[in-house]
Each structure stands twice: as structure tokens, then as C-alpha cells.
Scaffold this active site. Structure first.
Site, PDB file in Angstrom:
ATOM      1  N   HIS A   1       0.812  -1.216   0.000  1.00 29.01           N
ATOM      2  CA  HIS A   1       0.000   0.000   0.000  1.00 29.01           C
ATOM      3  C   HIS A   1       0.850   1.272   0.000  1.00 29.01           C
ATOM      4  O   HIS A   1       0.310   2.379   0.009  1.00 29.01           O
ATOM      5  CB  HIS A   1      -1.022   0.004   1.151  1.00 29.01           C
ATOM      6  CG  HIS A   1      -0.455  -0.006   2.531  1.00 29.01           C
ATOM      7  ND1 HIS A   1      -0.339  -1.147   3.285  1.00 29.01           N
ATOM      8  CD2 HIS A   1      -0.022   0.998   3.326  1.00 29.01           C
ATOM      9  CE1 HIS A   1       0.155  -0.861   4.478  1.00 29.01           C
ATOM     10  NE2 HIS A   1       0.351   0.447   4.527  1.00 29.01           N
TER      11      HIS A   1
ATOM     12  N   SER B   1       4.424   1.787   7.931  1.00 21.41           N
ATOM     13  CA  SER B   1       4.116   0.764   6.929  1.00 21.41           C
ATOM     14  C   SER B   1       5.305   0.565   6.006  1.00 21.41           C
ATOM     15  O   SER B   1       5.888   1.531   5.518  1.00 21.41           O
ATOM     16  CB  SER B   1       2.907   1.188   6.096  1.00 21.41           C
ATOM     17  OG  SER B   1       1.718   1.110   6.824  1.00 21.41           O
TER      18      SER B   1
END
Length: 325
Positions: free
Chosen positions: A146, A268
Site C-alpha cells: 500500500h 508501513s
């Protein structure tokens, strides 16, 4: 887009980061969630990797004095306007749960970031915000899926929007910045948004890893349960500075690794690593790519987690690191 399938014939072995594929004959077209995709549609040449394969780009702490400083801006100071723009970028989080502080916040700031492996940990900035990544060779970064594409739509973020900073430390950028040449992920993430396929890679327009060094990484068919977990990353609540948290593997799954390291959005894509001694990968070695916080029921509700580096993930990332232009 052109797609490729990778394969690996090994049991427990050491693995390196690339874009994931399914088992099958090497360099054979394939479809399915493990099919690797490049942002410009190029095919990644795939070769078989045997159990005895020792990747030439496994974890390496390059000499700080290296003359090969090919970052785009070298270490020039940024303008106040550039710094404000970076500070204003939103921290990117996974779509299924905010990355989480579990109990008391145990994160520790890494300062300075010119030590290894902090200097091989990168801040990724792009049109959608800020993420973390980690060098796996001189010019390849591993990160969350992502952080290269939103998932489920088959699209990548604009390649031209990326700036990557190795060892960023607040307003200091000791190794300058690099732009992106190409993005990679797999169809399981890009087309289907599956959290257990949420990983990708970025090919850089520089060889900054020759100065900073890079992480090793590995896969094993045996359980990871209770192995130490260390996460270095760039949390959104502490902009542009690198922080570290430690724990252990709490739950072991085939394609996910669960732990209670404290993380916040922006981390992330961070490496889940520990100092390993073993065949193929010893020293700083990653076993997973951090991506998610708590959500739903157990084990998701009590742990953060990331995409485990399986044999397939290892094969794909190795192919990108070794063979992608």
C-alpha cells in the site's frame, strides 16, 4: 501490464526481497495473487534459486566512507519550503487497521541514523504521503504494497512523485534523496487488496546502498514463533525521525507474522528483523514487512502484523533486486 511467475525449489532457506509470484517453472507467464507486476509493465527476468544460493546482496553494512554517493541531491540542505512540504505529508496506513501502540509506548528514537542498519532504513515520500522502506541492495527498496499502490484497483501511485531518503533524521538527510525508477507489487495486492500479499518494491535512480549498506532477509518453512522482532521506521506522530520498537513473534501464520511492537501510521513497509545467525543470512535479517495495526478479532485485535517473507516472496524480491532494470 506484463506479468511474470517465479519459483523456488527449497525447503527452509534464506530469502531476499522482490515482487511475489506463485510456484511454477521459472520465467513462465502466470496469473494469480503471486504474479509480480511492474509499474511500466516490464517483465522481471526470473531464475531458479536453490537452497544453497547465497545472494550477493544479502545484509551488508557498507563502509560509511564510500565514495559512491549517487543520491540525487547528495547531502545538500533543503530549503525551508521543502522541509515544510515533507512535514505536511500524511502518514500512510494500511486499509484494515491503524498501526497501533499496544500498552505503554515502548518506541525508542534512533539518533544518529548514520549507524547500520538505521542508515539502510528509508523514509519514502510520494503523492499519497509518507511510508517506510528498507534497502535490500544498492538500488532496491522493499516496502508495503500500500506504499506503491492503493490495492484492489490495479494501479500504482505516480512514480514521478517519489523521493526516498536513506537514514533520514528530522531536518537532516545525511545521504540525500533518490527518485524512483519503477514500482513493483503483486496482483494479490494491486488487484485484490489482500493484506497477506501487501508488499512491494521500489527501484531507485541511485546506488545509495553502496554507501549505507542494506538489510538481509530470509524465509523458512519452520515456525517463526517467539523469534525476536525489531522494527525500524518513520512514524507519522514523530515526523521525519526514525524510531525502533522490539518484541517477539506472538502468532505464526503461513503468510502473516504477528507481534506487539509499537507502531504508528507511516511505519508501513518497515522491516521486521532481528540479528540472526544461520546459513545464508546472518546478522541483520528481515523475516516480514510491517503493514497493519489492530482490527477485528484475535489475533488481529491484539497484535500488529506484517506480510511474512515466504519462499514466494523471497523469489520475487530477489528477482527485482537482481534482475529488474
Amino acid at each position: 501490464m506484463t506479468m511474470v511467475r517465479l519459483s523456488l525449489a527449497a525447503a527452509s532457506a534464506v530469502v531476499c526481497l522482490a515482487v511475489a509470484v506463485a510456484d511454477g517453472a521459472s520465467a513462465r507467464p502466470a496469473s494469480g495473487p503471486n504474479t509480480p507486476v511492474a509499474s511500466d509493465g516490464r517483465i522481471v527476468p526470473v531464475t531458479e534459486v536453490s537452497r544453497s544460493f547465497m545472494p550477493p546482496f544479502r545484509g551488508q553494512a557498507a563502509a560509511l566512507g564510500s565514495a559512491d554517493r549517487l543520491a540525487e541531491f547528495s547531502a545538500r540542505p533543503e530549503s525551508a519550503r521543502e522541509l515544510r512540504r515533507l512535514m505536511a505529508l500524511q502518514a500512510v496506513t494500511g486499509p484494515r487497521g491503524q498501526e497501533s501502540i499496544i500498552g505503554a509506548d515502548q518506541r525508542v528514537r534512533i539518533n544518529p541514523t548514520t549507524t547500520y542498519p538505521a542508515r539502510a532504513t528509508v523514509l519514502i515520500t510520494f503523492s499519497a504521503g509518507r511510508c517506510t522502506g528498507w534497502l535490500i541492495n544498492a538500488n532496491t527498496v522493499a516496502t508495503a504494497g500500500h506504499c506503491v499502490g492503493p490495492g484492489s484497483g490495479g494501479q500504482f501511485y505516480p512514480v514521478s512523485s517519489y523521493l526516498i531518503f536513506a537514514g533520514r533524521n528530522g531536518s537532516a538527510s545525511p545521504y540525500g534523496s533518490c527518485t524512483a525508477k519503477r514500482l513493483y507489487s503483486v496482483t494479490g495486492w494491486l488487484n485484490q487488496g489482500k493484506d497477506d500479499y501487501d508488499y512491494g518494491a521500489i527501484k531507485l535512480n541511485c546506488n545509495v546502498g553502496n554507501t549505507t549498506g542494506w538489510y538481509g532477509y530470509f524465509w523458512q518453512s519452520a515456525s517463526l514463533l517467539n523469534l525476536p522482532t525489531i522494527i525500524n521506521g518513520y512514524p507519522g506522530d514523530k515526523p521525519l525521525t526514525q524510531w525502533q520498537s522490539t518484541d517477539r513473534v506472538r502468532v505464526n501464520q503461513t503468510r502473516r507474522t504477528f507481534y506487539q511492537n509499537d507502531t504508528i501510521g507511516g511505519m508501513s513497509g518497515a522491516p521486521v528483523w532481528y540479528n540472526r545467525s544461520g546459513a545464508g543470512c546472518s546478522g541483520v535479517c528481515a523475516m516480514a514487512i510491517h503493514a497493519y495495526g489492530v482490527y477485528n478479532g484475535p489475533p488481529f485485535s491484539t497484535n500488529n502484523h506484517g506480510t511474512r517473507i515466504t519462499q514466494q516472496v523471497f523469489n520475487n524480491l530477489t528477482a527485482v533486486g537482481r534482475n529488474a532494470p
